[in-house]
Scaffold this motif. Structure first.
Motif, mmCIF file in Angstrom:
data_model
loop_
_atom_site.group_PDB
_atom_site.id
_atom_site.type_symbol
_atom_site.label_atom_id
_atom_site.label_comp_id
_atom_site.label_asym_id
_atom_site.label_seq_id
_atom_site.Cartn_x
_atom_site.Cartn_y
_atom_site.Cartn_z
ATOM 1 N N PHE A 37 -1.874 11.811 4.269
ATOM 2 C CA PHE A 37 -2.049 12.591 5.489
ATOM 3 C C PHE A 37 -3.088 13.701 5.367
ATOM 4 C CE2 PHE A 37 1.694 11.880 8.547
ATOM 5 C CZ PHE A 37 1.678 10.520 8.293
ATOM 6 N N ASN A 38 -3.399 14.133 4.176
ATOM 7 C CA ASN A 38 -4.356 15.231 4.022
ATOM 8 C C ASN A 38 -5.812 14.770 3.955
ATOM 9 O OD1 ASN A 38 -2.302 17.181 3.941
ATOM 10 N ND2 ASN A 38 -1.960 16.802 1.764
ATOM 11 N N TRP A 39 -6.043 13.474 4.003
ATOM 12 C CA TRP A 39 -7.413 12.968 3.915
ATOM 13 C C TRP A 39 -8.064 13.027 5.294
ATOM 14 C CZ3 TRP A 39 -10.353 12.171 -0.163
ATOM 15 C CH2 TRP A 39 -11.544 11.437 -0.015
ATOM 16 N N ARG A 40 -9.193 13.721 5.396
ATOM 17 C CA ARG A 40 -9.833 13.971 6.683
ATOM 18 C C ARG A 40 -11.049 13.077 6.918
ATOM 19 N NH1 ARG A 40 -5.710 15.340 9.164
ATOM 20 N NH2 ARG A 40 -4.716 17.276 8.503
ATOM 21 N N ALA A 41 -11.062 11.922 6.340
ATOM 22 C CA ALA A 41 -12.155 10.957 6.520
ATOM 23 C C ALA A 41 -11.523 9.581 6.738
ATOM 24 C CB ALA A 41 -13.070 10.964 5.295
ATOM 25 N N PRO A 42 -12.315 8.557 7.062
ATOM 26 C CA PRO A 42 -11.743 7.217 7.284
ATOM 27 C C PRO A 42 -10.970 6.704 6.075
ATOM 28 C CG PRO A 42 -13.993 7.304 8.103
ATOM 29 C CD PRO A 42 -13.758 8.589 7.370
ATOM 30 N N THR A 43 -9.995 5.880 6.343
ATOM 31 C CA THR A 43 -9.186 5.261 5.295
ATOM 32 C C THR A 43 -9.113 3.756 5.522
ATOM 33 O OG1 THR A 43 -7.169 5.705 6.569
ATOM 34 C CG2 THR A 43 -7.751 7.273 4.830
ATOM 35 N N ILE A 44 -8.881 3.034 4.433
ATOM 36 C CA ILE A 44 -8.650 1.594 4.487
ATOM 37 C C ILE A 44 -7.296 1.331 3.862
ATOM 38 C CG2 ILE A 44 -9.412 -0.678 3.670
ATOM 39 C CD1 ILE A 44 -12.255 0.413 3.622
ATOM 40 N N GLN B 198 2.044 -16.779 13.092
ATOM 41 C CA GLN B 198 2.712 -15.558 12.629
ATOM 42 C C GLN B 198 2.996 -15.681 11.136
ATOM 43 O OE1 GLN B 198 7.047 -14.272 13.408
ATOM 44 N NE2 GLN B 198 5.914 -13.052 14.924
ATOM 45 N N GLU B 199 2.735 -14.597 10.405
ATOM 46 C CA GLU B 199 3.007 -14.549 8.971
ATOM 47 C C GLU B 199 4.068 -13.482 8.700
ATOM 48 O OE1 GLU B 199 1.886 -16.786 7.231
ATOM 49 O OE2 GLU B 199 -0.250 -17.174 7.429
ATOM 50 N N ARG B 200 5.219 -13.925 8.177
ATOM 51 C CA ARG B 200 6.249 -12.998 7.727
ATOM 52 C C ARG B 200 6.239 -13.015 6.199
ATOM 53 N NH1 ARG B 200 11.432 -14.010 11.825
ATOM 54 N NH2 ARG B 200 10.232 -13.874 13.776
ATOM 55 N N PHE B 201 6.206 -11.849 5.596
ATOM 56 C CA PHE B 201 5.997 -11.816 4.147
ATOM 57 C C PHE B 201 6.738 -10.649 3.498
ATOM 58 C CE2 PHE B 201 2.659 -9.542 6.378
ATOM 59 C CZ PHE B 201 2.505 -8.360 5.673
ATOM 60 N N SER B 202 7.078 -10.853 2.228
ATOM 61 C CA SER B 202 7.603 -9.761 1.408
ATOM 62 C C SER B 202 6.416 -9.043 0.781
ATOM 63 C CB SER B 202 8.532 -10.305 0.327
ATOM 64 O OG SER B 202 7.833 -11.192 -0.537
ATOM 65 N N ILE B 203 6.467 -7.736 0.743
ATOM 66 C CA ILE B 203 5.329 -6.935 0.304
ATOM 67 C C ILE B 203 5.304 -6.824 -1.217
ATOM 68 C CG2 ILE B 203 4.313 -4.620 0.342
ATOM 69 C CD1 ILE B 203 5.331 -4.348 3.210
ATOM 70 N N ASP B 204 4.149 -7.119 -1.797
ATOM 71 C CA ASP B 204 3.947 -6.946 -3.239
ATOM 72 C C ASP B 204 3.359 -5.578 -3.560
ATOM 73 O OD1 ASP B 204 4.851 -9.552 -3.656
ATOM 74 O OD2 ASP B 204 2.852 -10.392 -3.391
ATOM 75 N N ASP B 205 2.430 -5.126 -2.727
ATOM 76 C CA ASP B 205 1.825 -3.815 -2.968
ATOM 77 C C ASP B 205 1.156 -3.315 -1.699
ATOM 78 O OD1 ASP B 205 1.196 -1.524 -4.311
ATOM 79 O OD2 ASP B 205 -0.069 -2.455 -5.827
ATOM 80 N N ILE B 206 1.012 -2.013 -1.616
ATOM 81 C CA ILE B 206 0.287 -1.342 -0.533
ATOM 82 C C ILE B 206 -0.643 -0.329 -1.165
ATOM 83 C CG2 ILE B 206 0.463 0.094 1.540
ATOM 84 C CD1 ILE B 206 3.227 -0.980 2.028
ATOM 85 N N GLU B 207 -1.869 -0.309 -0.701
ATOM 86 C CA GLU B 207 -2.855 0.665 -1.179
ATOM 87 C C GLU B 207 -3.567 1.286 0.005
ATOM 88 O OE1 GLU B 207 -4.019 -1.663 -5.364
ATOM 89 O OE2 GLU B 207 -5.508 -1.461 -3.751
ATOM 90 N N VAL B 208 -3.909 2.551 -0.138
ATOM 91 C CA VAL B 208 -4.738 3.239 0.849
ATOM 92 C C VAL B 208 -5.919 3.846 0.113
ATOM 93 C CG1 VAL B 208 -4.889 5.037 2.609
ATOM 94 C CG2 VAL B 208 -2.759 3.749 2.326
ATOM 95 N N TRP B 209 -7.107 3.510 0.579
ATOM 96 C CA TRP B 209 -8.347 4.000 -0.034
ATOM 97 C C TRP B 209 -9.069 4.908 0.945
ATOM 98 C CZ3 TRP B 209 -9.906 2.488 -5.015
ATOM 99 C CH2 TRP B 209 -9.102 1.508 -5.611
ATOM 100 N N GLY B 210 -9.488 6.062 0.447
ATOM 101 C CA GLY B 210 -10.218 7.005 1.270
ATOM 102 C C GLY B 210 -11.710 6.799 1.176
ATOM 103 N N CYS B 211 -12.364 6.758 2.331
ATOM 104 C CA CYS B 211 -13.821 6.688 2.369
ATOM 105 C C CYS B 211 -14.355 8.115 2.457
ATOM 106 C CB CYS B 211 -14.300 5.887 3.584
ATOM 107 S SG CYS B 211 -13.550 4.264 3.793
#
Length: 620
Positions: free
Chosen positions: A379-386, A551-564
């Motif tokens: 939440f503190n990142w003030r630029a685009p994220t992926i 439709q794709e239903r899936f169990s999550i292996d990982d989540i990542e957020v990268w800041g640009c």
């Protein structure tokens, strides 16, 4: 020059026109130093027979340092031998002499736009023709597939449909008219720039038609592997420096990523190659920057190694200082994002925002799979994220996840659509580009018209924001019904009984899934992606290639957020983290000195510092 070329008494020959156009490209598209370097490179590389100097396939491959393991040299040489015939493409393939290589470098680096003001579609047509083969057998196979598709009965939503027959661009009647691209705008613009009369404009252009033309799937796969490799390349950077990316597990990752990209155009199990309709339909939206890597690769011809001042005898070689050494292409190590996926992203997101500019803000594997840790890190990142989420498709018949999987499945409407890919390709990767800062949503979603939803595996696809509604991104925490993160779905309503035990363990209502949407549950255990093509989309547009419901239903292996962003964004985020750490420590050390713990806690709760009324340090 124009009057002499257009004179009716002595019309210019093809050779003279080619020479004049090459001279114009060289003079207006290249700087003097670049042209001098080009001449020096051609002179040192060229073979010659009698009075003809030319470049051979292995010479070009060696100069550009194409990896042998990719077996892409014949494909690239096929391209440049065709483009070298410009503007008389009906004469292709040609011997790559000096003037022909001027055409090749000017077009492959997009330098030609300095004098030929044509859009990307013109180059796209030229690149397709340079890659295509005119194989009657392949054409007959494709025609038979079209006929079969046209004669088959339409299937209802309730019927099972495979990934193979879902590509509407493979169906009869959707192919573009071949005549629509026979009139090559680049050729006409080039001749017009020389004030040529209509004699050559209406010549034997039928030889350049795309009727029966197709890019063989294997050729395109090899080319895509090269494009993934050269995507971050700079004009003065040697391709050999990426040698580790074409060996061992890195090579397998490169090949797998190329397969995901190829499947955006065709189903390789049923189609022998890519037609112009498929190429032209998929490329603009899904891969607008696919060929950008060629710019830097072919600019190598404009920098002569013989003119490298650092190699002079009297020069003193000095090591690079830490300030001049460029940062790595990917500064942090991720589970989902590697260099190949980074290059894949650069095919539809400007590489200047990606290479050497991404920072790993959140990783579920490291920080924990919870909305709280996500909020703290992102939440503190003030630029685009992926944001990237990877997972394994859930089976329609089994429920190995037990109660949590059942709860998630029960929160969804009954599944009406088939999977988006075959059962043997059950690893899925979805993501989104969010250009606004993240915040908790209570009444309205956030995000803007520049938000993009996408899929990277097992099929590459991009779903841009539309104007149907603004339900772009939601970050919803309890007591709202069905909390979690969603893209393209309307905001869930708050539960009427947040204090009841049943509302904490089971959803109070079914999730409302948007027509094109990605939903991640609050535990970060499960996700669902919906593509309701029949509805024509909602906050995000439907696929340009897969014109069917899935439709794709899936169990999550990982989540990542990268800041640009750069150092400034990182500094602001670091300062905010440090401030929150100091505030948290200060709260732990508060001692009111009354001796009554219950009374002290009541005062702190009234102040909003602890307990259920605590506001915390959220920037939402």
């Amino acid at each position: 020059m124009g009057q002499s070329l257009s004179g009716e008494a002595s019309p210019a020959s093809k050779e003279e026109i080619t020479a004049h156009l090459a001279e114009k490209f060289a003079r207006k598209c290249f700087e003097p130093f670049e042209l001098y370097s080009f001449k020096d490179n051609f002179k040192s590389l060229a073979d010659h027979e009698q009075d003809v100097r030319y470049l051979k396939e292995d010479t070009i491959a060696r100069f550009l340092e194409l990896p042998d393991i990719l077996a892409v040299s014949p494909v690239l040489f096929h391209m440049v031998s065709y483009i070298g015939a410009f503007p008389f493409l009906q004469d292709a393939p040609v011997i790559l002499g000096f003037e022909q290589m001027i055409m090749v470098v000017a077009i492959m680096t997009e330098r030609y736009t300095k004098i030929l003001a044509k859009g990307a579609s013109s180059r796209r047509k030229l690149l397709f023709k340079s890659l295509a083969v005119y194989d009657r057998k392949l054409s007959e196979i494709e025609k038979q597939r079209h006929d079969n598709a046209g004669s088959s009965e339409p299937k209802s939503d309730s019927q099972d449909r495979s990934h193979a027959d879902g590509f509407a661009i493979d169906e009869a009647g959707d192919d573009l008219n071949d005549e629509a691209i026979d009139d090559d705008e680049l050729v006409l613009a080039a001749l017009h720039s020389l004030d040529i009369n209509d004699a050559f404009k209406t010549g034997d252009s039928h030889a350049a038609t795309t009727h029966g033309a197709m890019i063989p799937a294997d050729n395109f796969r090899r080319l895509v592997m090269l494009l993934l490799l050269v995507a971050p390349l700079s004009a003065q950077e040697n391709l050999s420096s990426y040698a580790e990316r074409v060996a061992g597990s890195e090579l397998e990752s490169l090949r797998a990523t190329a397969e995901n990209i190829l499947s955006a155009f065709i189903n390789v199990e049923t189609s022998p190659g890519i037609t112009f309709a498929q190429f032209n339909n998929v490329l603009p939206l899904n891969f607008p920057h696919l060929f950008n890597g060629f710019n830097s690769l072919f600019e190598h011809f404009l920098f002569s190694r013989n003119l490298d001042l650092s190699k002079r005898k009297n020069s003193i070689s000095k090591p690079l200082s830490p300030e001049t050494v460029p940062p790595p292409l990917l500064q942090d190590k991720g589970t989902i994002l590697d260099l190949n996926v980074l290059s894949q992203l650069s095919f539809f997101i400007d590489g200047n925002e990606l290479f050497r500019h991404l920072r790993l803000l959140y990783s579920g594997a490291e920080a924990g799979f919870s909305m709280g840790s996500f909020e703290t890190k992102v939440f503190n990142w003030r630029a685009p994220t992926i944001i990237l989420v990877s997972g394994t498709r859930l089976s329609d018949t089994s429920s190995s996840g037990g109660g949590s999987e059942n709860n998630f499945t029960d929160s969804l409407p009954p599944k009406r659509f088939p999977d988006g890919s075959p059962p043997d390709r059950d690893r899925v990767v979805f993501g989104a580009l969010v250009r606004q800062p993240w915040r908790a949503t209570h009444r309205d979603c956030f995000g803007g018209a520049d938000t993009e939803l996408f899929q990277l595996a097992p099929t590459h696809d991009v779903f841009p924001a539309s104007a149907v509604n603004t339900d772009y991104v939601a970050f919803t925490k309890p007591p709202a019904a069905n909390p979690g993160i969603s893209f393209g779905s309307p905001l869930p309503r708050a539960s009427h009984h947040p204090s009841s035990s049943s509302s904490r363990h089971a959803p109070s209502a079914l999730r409302h899934l948007g027509p094109v949407s990605l939903v991640i549950d609050s535990s970060f255990e499960y996700g669902v992606f919906t593509h309701d093509y029949t509805s024509r989309g909602g906050a995000f547009a439907t696929s340009a290639a897969r014109r069917f419901d899935f439709q794709e239903r899936f169990s999550i292996d990982d989540i990542e957020v990268w800041g640009c962003g750069g150092d400034e964004e990182a500094r602001v985020q670091r300062e905010r983290w440090e401030w929150e750490a100091r505030e948290a420590e200060a709260r732990r050390r508060i001692n009111l000195g009354t001796g009554d713990v219950a009374a002290d806690r009541a005062l702190l709760e009234m102040a909003g510092l602890v307990g259920s009324n605590r506001s915390g340090g959220s920037m939402a």
